[in-house]
Design an enzyme around this catalytic site. Structure first.
Site, PDB file in Angstrom:
ATOM      1  N   ARG A   1      -5.777   7.614  13.616  1.00 26.84           N
ATOM      2  CA  ARG A   1      -5.082   8.908  13.666  1.00 26.84           C
ATOM      3  C   ARG A   1      -3.700   8.807  13.029  1.00 26.84           C
ATOM      4  O   ARG A   1      -3.160   9.789  12.533  1.00 26.84           O
ATOM      5  CB  ARG A   1      -4.958   9.363  15.122  1.00 26.84           C
TER       6      ARG A   1
ATOM      7  N   HIS B   1     -16.079   7.874  21.513  1.00 30.80           N
ATOM      8  CA  HIS B   1     -17.306   7.441  20.849  1.00 30.80           C
ATOM      9  C   HIS B   1     -18.250   8.594  20.538  1.00 30.80           C
ATOM     10  O   HIS B   1     -18.832   8.654  19.446  1.00 30.80           O
ATOM     11  CB  HIS B   1     -18.036   6.398  21.703  1.00 30.80           C
TER      12      HIS B   1
ATOM     13  N   LYS C   1     -19.706  -0.831  22.378  1.00 32.53           N
ATOM     14  CA  LYS C   1     -20.032  -0.542  23.768  1.00 32.53           C
ATOM     15  C   LYS C   1     -18.750  -0.066  24.483  1.00 32.53           C
ATOM     16  O   LYS C   1     -17.642  -0.440  24.058  1.00 32.53           O
ATOM     17  CB  LYS C   1     -20.650  -1.767  24.449  1.00 32.53           C
TER      18      LYS C   1
ATOM     19  N   ASP D   1     -16.541  -1.005  31.117  1.00 29.30           N
ATOM     20  CA  ASP D   1     -15.868  -2.052  30.359  1.00 29.30           C
ATOM     21  C   ASP D   1     -16.516  -3.415  30.563  1.00 29.30           C
ATOM     22  O   ASP D   1     -16.651  -4.191  29.612  1.00 29.30           O
ATOM     23  CB  ASP D   1     -14.396  -2.117  30.763  1.00 29.30           C
TER      24      ASP D   1
END
Length: 329
Positions: A36, A78, A96, A177
């Site tokens: 960004r 995601h 992931k 996580d």
């Protein structure tokens, strides 16, 4: 397809770690990076020898010279970024946890299949040779019928409400996580559970801090999945059968030793040395699939990725953890 040119969405730590393995995998090159902040993307490109940098994700997926996109942004991004790449017709590897929940995962998978775009979760444990060998041993019946699986991945994180692991808006929590790894391992050996029971504790922000899951199966098998961000653990995975057992040590996501005990005694198998950071096998699998024209990897089936998130959704609900993205549209 000769050299495969990768574009990376995100310029954080995991982008650098996996990006180094992409660049070091024969036939693959880091071609572009986007963040960004254009300055951050440019700094990443300079540090890692990336040809192009962009200050927006849309610019990268529109680059005609990008062959595949690696989504390395935070969990909460995601879903959006995977759909952005798919809409541009770009094959993609999504770090992931694939998405925040199973609903988002189903939307990404449906979009990829509708557009005939390759898509895969970056679950490196699925490609680990020792884990694949262990699964083959169990499937061959060497330790008899499967009785149960225990899998654990825990790592202490000092509490910081601003850290992504404790931020619900960012998809924080031990399950996404850390727990996604032992959940994947349990799934590889035992498949989708028929029942899920979860207990645990929450951080002050409401994210899951510790989670203990008991999976039940109609045929009597069980699986125990544990994760915690409150303390470290050395235990990886133990698989028991009616005629023996095996263990993957010392860490569930990257074991270096496989112990097998059966009627012939005990055997220890050491991992072959792996160059780099351990991600080259998943990079190579993406490259193989793209060159073969395959839209999904047989080693990382999208339906299994969605199914595991179904289980984690169930566990989070039992723990009382809710993301803003969980609200139905």
């Amino acid at each position: 397809m000769n050299t495969i040119r990768w574009g990376v969405l995100g310029a954080g730590g995991i982008a650098a770690t996996v990006g180094a393995d992409i660049a070091a995998t024969p036939g693959n090159v880091l071609h572009a990076v986007a963040a960004r902040d254009a300055g951050r993307a440019a700094a990443f490109a300079a540090a890692h020898g990336v040809a192009r940098s962009y200050g927006s994700y849309a610019e990268l997926v529109a680059d005609p010279d990008v062959d595949v996109v690696y989504v390395a942004t935070t969990h909460a991004q995601h879903h959006e970024h995977a759909l952005l790449a798919i809409e541009a017709g770009k094959p993609l590897l999504v770090e992931k946890a694939f998405t925040l929940n199973a609903r988002q995962a189903r939307e990404v998978v449906a979009a990829a299949r509708a557009r005939s775009v390759f898509c895969m979760e970056a679950m490196w444990a699925r490609f680990n040779p020792l884990i694949r060998q262990a699964v083959s041993i169990v499937e061959a019946g060497r330790i008899g019928d499967l009785v149960g699986v225990r899998a654990d991945l825990s790592k202490k994180f000092d509490y910081d409400p601003a850290h992504r692991l404790f931020d619900l808006a960012a998809g924080g929590g031990a399950l996404l996580d850390l727990g996604v790894y032992p959940a994947t391992i349990a799934w590889l050996f035992a498949g989708r559970p028929d029942t899920v029971q979860a207990v645990g504790s929450l951080a002050p922000t409401g994210s899951d801090l510790t989670a203990a899951l008991q999976w039940g199966y109609r045929d009597g098998r069980v699986a125990q999945v544990y994760c915690s961000a409150a303390g470290d653990s050395p235990f990886a995975a133990l698989v028991t059968g009616t005629q023996g057992w095996l263990s993957l040590e010392p860490r569930v996501h990257r074991p270096t030793r496989l112990l097998i005990a059966d009627s012939t005694g005990q055997q220890s198998v050491a991992a072959e040395p792996q160059a780099g950071n351990g991600y080259r096998l998943e990079v190579a699998e993406v490259a193989r699939c793209l060159r073969a024209g395959e839209l999904e990897s047989p080693l990382a089936a999208l339906d299994e990725t969605v199914g595991i998130l179904d289980v984690l959704d169930d566990a989070r609900a039992q723990l009382g953890v809710r993301y803003p993205a969980d609200d139905p549209r």
